[in-house]
Design an enzyme around this catalytic site. Sequence first.
Site, mmCIF file in Angstrom:
data_model
loop_
_atom_site.group_PDB
_atom_site.id
_atom_site.type_symbol
_atom_site.label_atom_id
_atom_site.label_comp_id
_atom_site.label_asym_id
_atom_site.label_seq_id
_atom_site.Cartn_x
_atom_site.Cartn_y
_atom_site.Cartn_z
ATOM 1 N N CYS B 245 1.013 -1.375 0.327
ATOM 2 C CA CYS B 245 0.020 -0.032 -0.155
ATOM 3 C C CYS B 245 0.989 1.085 0.014
ATOM 4 C CB CYS B 245 -0.967 -0.014 1.050
ATOM 5 S SG CYS B 245 -1.776 1.511 1.834
ATOM 6 N N CYS B 248 0.199 3.141 3.821
ATOM 7 C CA CYS B 248 0.599 2.532 5.089
ATOM 8 C C CYS B 248 1.621 1.471 4.771
ATOM 9 C CB CYS B 248 -0.604 2.146 5.738
ATOM 10 S SG CYS B 248 -1.120 0.498 5.102
ATOM 11 N N CYS B 276 -6.229 0.920 7.058
ATOM 12 C CA CYS B 276 -5.001 1.649 6.505
ATOM 13 C C CYS B 276 -4.802 2.907 7.653
ATOM 14 C CB CYS B 276 -5.553 2.177 5.209
ATOM 15 S SG CYS B 276 -3.959 2.976 4.357
#
Lengths: 258, 296
Positions: B245, B248, B276
């Site tokens: 991601c 994050c 997240c």
Amino acid sequence: MTDEPLLRVRSISKFYGNRIGCNDISFDLWPGEVLAVVGESGSGKTTLLNCLSTRLLPTSGTVSYRMRDGAFHDLYRMSEAERRFLMRTDWGFVHQNPADGLRMTVSAGANVGERLMAVGQRHYGNIRATATDWLSRVEISEDRIDDQPRAFSGGMRQRLQIARNLVTSPRLVFMDEPTGGLDVSVQARLLDLLRSLVHELGLSAIVVTHDLAVARLLSHRMIVMKDGHVVESGLTDRVLDDPQAPYTQLLVSSILQV
Amino acid sequence: MNAHTDNIAQYNFAYLDEQTKRMIRRAILKAIAIPGYQVPFASREMPMPYGWGTGGVQVTASIIGTDDVLKVIDQGADDTTNAVSIRAFFQKVANVAVTTHTADATIIQTRHRIPEEPLKSGQVLVYQVPIPEPLRFLEPRETETRKMHALEEYGLMHVKLYEDIAQHGHIATTFAYPVKVEGRYVMDPSPTPKFDNPKMHMSKALQLFGAGREKRIYAVPPYTRVESLDFEDHPFEIQTFDEPCALCGGTNVYLDEVVLDDRGGRMFVCSDTDNCEARRAEGHRGHLSGEEAATV
């Protein structure tokens, strides 16, 4: 060959209200035998075929089928699940219009493989190998395996339908005008193919047709129908060469000569 | 909350009248008793269009109580239109507490995702389902598909997977991936990505599925086997992602692709916004979060 028939039909009648579909029809079908049902349009051929293949509930009479374990079962006393299982394993049904018997939106390979998956095969490679084998047996080239049937010609569709039905090695195949709507050269090829497959696999078949030539080529025995009744039955060659009933004589003499 | 909206919740709690809720609860109980079986119910008109979660809203309205805590997600996000409106709807008509934290919620209504954080026993996951019938596009006749379910004739489902492999070389179905529940009924897990399929298996939470337009409710009780269909030589696989991601740095989560400009720029971010945010609060950082990773 055993000394017991495969299918035993006793006094099958089907009435549509007051109209007769077929009336009081009895016969036995033996293993490895091809029976032709001939007659003009509206004579009840298809009604009879549907009554035998559990697609239509007859008004009266019984149809019993000898299962692989040798025991006779009355088709209309079986549960629906058993009947449907029989339909997709031990039986085949070839429709006149291939679109009725095929899934037109999935590929040829999936059409042939569907019955295998329905009986629990879960190995893609094996299913595809069997499908390829069957396509070649009905003379469809291997590179068409991923094409949809709508990209096929009429004759190819009909051959695909036959492959789809024979893949589970059924013992009994119903055919409703298998060569209807095909031109004569394609018809001849299809008949040739059907004859050799039936011979090779030792199939029993009931073929409905209005074409006496088809009956002559494919069948051992035939039933002549008129207005829902059987007017004559016997060995195909006997009935065609020496018709006894007036209607059969008319039918045989109506064949066009080239 | 002002007096006006308080009154709505008191006048008639959770929008539906009591007889309707009772009817839906009976359908839910039946669905739980027969895992994966589609129970018909008399779906009501809801104050939102079909396709916006009318089935899920009716299920939630029937099971919600005053002490429940509700979380609503749309494709994993708590802050998109569908999620925000349904959350506001239940605040208004039931005056219940709402949250965005998966762990705090007792009822989670979802559109097409299962939260990344494992669900606990006691939680209820309510799915919004557009088309409950997994066999629909293979067999258009409803009479026939019902018969096929009743007689357990599921060969056709594999025809679809066969077609995938024949055309793409692998099973290309990525969402609404058919599953078999408790070895009996084949079920459409609503269009969740197949990434979420393994989370349904032996889940500790109760999973309820509501299809408003199609008028069907089905359920997967806690600790129920949910197996994705596959072939022996083409086993079921979930999606994998090449990068973590961008916000994050999370891996092994489902990512959304976000287009950044018209020159091919793109980023991959968590589809589950709550997960997240929680990770970022713990100090995890991705390469586009705009700040350095905190020393944890």
